[in-house]
Enzyme design. Structure first.
Site, PDB file in Angstrom:
ATOM      1  N   GLY A  75     -35.537 -25.077 -49.805  1.00 31.26           N
ATOM      2  CA  GLY A  75     -36.695 -25.396 -50.625  1.00 31.26           C
ATOM      3  C   GLY A  75     -37.784 -26.063 -49.805  1.00 31.26           C
ATOM      4  O   GLY A  75     -37.525 -26.587 -48.714  1.00 31.26           O
ATOM      5  N   GLY A 128     -31.581 -24.044 -50.551  1.00 30.05           N
ATOM      6  CA  GLY A 128     -32.034 -23.200 -51.648  1.00 30.05           C
ATOM      7  C   GLY A 128     -31.855 -21.720 -51.392  1.00 30.05           C
ATOM      8  O   GLY A 128     -31.719 -20.929 -52.331  1.00 30.05           O
ATOM      9  N   GLU A 151     -27.883 -30.985 -46.615  1.00 26.64           N
ATOM     10  CA  GLU A 151     -28.637 -31.961 -47.415  1.00 26.64           C
ATOM     11  C   GLU A 151     -28.343 -33.409 -47.045  1.00 26.64           C
ATOM     12  O   GLU A 151     -29.164 -34.291 -47.275  1.00 26.64           O
ATOM     13  CB  GLU A 151     -28.365 -31.729 -48.910  1.00 26.64           C
ATOM     14  CG  GLU A 151     -29.069 -30.527 -49.504  1.00 26.64           C
ATOM     15  CD  GLU A 151     -28.392 -29.214 -49.154  1.00 26.64           C
ATOM     16  OE1 GLU A 151     -28.960 -28.160 -49.443  1.00 26.64           O
ATOM     17  OE2 GLU A 151     -27.277 -29.248 -48.570  1.00 26.64           O
ATOM     18  N   ASP A 159     -26.834 -29.032 -53.607  1.00 20.55           N
ATOM     19  CA  ASP A 159     -27.139 -28.661 -54.996  1.00 20.55           C
ATOM     20  C   ASP A 159     -27.199 -27.145 -55.113  1.00 20.55           C
ATOM     21  O   ASP A 159     -26.391 -26.460 -54.520  1.00 20.55           O
ATOM     22  CB  ASP A 159     -28.437 -29.341 -55.455  1.00 20.55           C
ATOM     23  CG  ASP A 159     -29.649 -28.908 -54.641  1.00 20.55           C
ATOM     24  OD1 ASP A 159     -29.491 -28.537 -53.462  1.00 20.55           O
ATOM     25  OD2 ASP A 159     -30.779 -28.939 -55.188  1.00 20.55           O
TER      26      ASP A 159
END
Length: 376
Positions: A75, A128, A151, A159
């Protein structure tokens, strides 16, 4: 070939196939950022998938990027950090909420998509990007595939459904990969369930041409079988596969992660003194990562054990927006991507300082009605 609604960074096309059927092709096209996802890109991809789900003429969907170097590097966390810093103290941050909520909705749609959906995961696939790939019905990896969920290096947690697919990897390998952000190659992806087919990167155009010439039907299950057969026909020789680090170090990973508490597991990984350079780098990454992120990896593993896919995404959204409300995310992005000093000042600075009360803040919903309450 018909180009439908596209934006500068996402091309959306419909390619004609025999018998009046069509192939839907979505191409990420932001090469300077390695196709890092923005909210605009997420909306374009999701909009196309929604339209095509209701169009009987679309038999199969392909999601790829415009370059061989990367499918998607994650992302756009730089822009997300800017929004968080500019609206410090606002919880949830409106831009963070919109980004994560719509990203997770897209990822959930991919996991539950009825039509066959092929993701070409060549090159870099991170964060992402793995969220887009992990739920696809047909996941292609190549000799250039480099996958990671790093992350922990920026004060987030794995996530985009990571809490779902990490827990379904063999043994405790998912826990290890979540804690360390260790990179995976194509062989690792096949072993861990993040890849289905190993193809040569150079044959991508030939595969797309073959898809456009295939005899598709209106029947989705038949089209799933058709796509599987076609991809098997293009499979690269197993001799081309690199050595799977996860498989080669599987017993060591099991030993390093077998303790019943997070502090014991972290201590065991930090104390690794074997010959594997891959494990050494993983241990180093964990040692430099955010202590709270490590605690979140452990907590999410425990809390999502019996949750449905939709419930996992719902819980991840709470934790993601709370990460943006706490200091580590902004500090981690600053240190890694903005100032690039690689010297983040984590708060708390050690795992021992991450109290249960502090960790529970990350699991406190900052709303009365969940934005993803309608996911099934």
């Amino acid at each position: 070939m018909v180009e439908t609604v596209s934006i500068e960074t996402v091309r959306i096309e419909e390619r004609d196939c025999p018998g009046g059927m069509k192939l839907g092709v979505i191409t990420l096209d932001a090469p300077k950022s390695l196709h890092a996802l923005t909210l605009e890109m997420i909306r374009a991809i999701d909009g196309a998938l929604v339209r095509w789900a209701g169009d009987d003429a679309i038999a199969c969907v392909v999601l790829q990027s415009s370059t061989d170097k990367a499918f998607c590097a994650g992302g756009d966390v730089r822009s997300l950090r800017t929004a968080v810093v500019e609206q410090s103290g606002v919880v949830p941050n409106p831009q963070a909420l919109a980004f994560f909520a719509e990203e997770y909705r897209l990822d959930h749609r991919i996991h539950t998509y009825v039509k066959p959906l092929l993701v070409w995961g060549g090159g870099i696939v991170m964060g992402g990007g793995l969220g887009l790939m992990a739920g696809a019905s047909h996941k292609v990896v190549t000799e250039s595939t480099r996958i990671a969920m790093p992350e922990i290096t920026i004060g987030l947690f794995p996530d985009v459904g990571g809490s779902w697919f990490l827990g379904r990897m063999p043994g405790r390998s998912g826990l290890f990969l979540g804690l360390t952000g260790a990179p995976m190659n194509a062989a690792d992806a096949l072993f861990a369930g993040l890849g289905d087919y190993f193809l040569r990167q150079e044959e991508r155009a030939m595969v797309l041409d073959a898809l456009a010439l295939a005899q598709w039907q209106v029947d989705a299950p038949a089209n799933h079988q058709q796509l599987s057969r076609l991809l098997r026909g293009f499979s690269a020789p197993a001799s081309m596969l690199p050595v799977s680090e996860v498989r080669a170090n599987f017993d060591a990973i099991a030993a390093l992660t077998q303790a019943p508490t997070l502090p014991e597991v972290v201590a065991a990984i930090a104390a690794y003194d074997g010959d594997s350079a891959w494990l050494q780098k993983a241990a180093h990454a964990l040692g430099k990562g955010a202590p709270t992120s490590a605690a979140l990896v452990w907590a999410m593993r425990e809390r999502t054990l019996h949750l449905s896919l939709a419930q996992v995404f719902q819980l991840e959204l709470i934790v993601a927006v709370q990460c943006c409300a706490h200091a580590d995310f902004s500090e981690g992005v600053r240190a890694l991507l903005i100032d690039k000093d690689n010297a983040p000042q984590w708060q708390p600075a050690s795992l021992a300082e991450v109290s249960e009360a502090y960790l529970n803040e990350y699991f406190t919903a900052p709303w009365d009605s969940h934005p993803l309450r309608d996911l099934q």
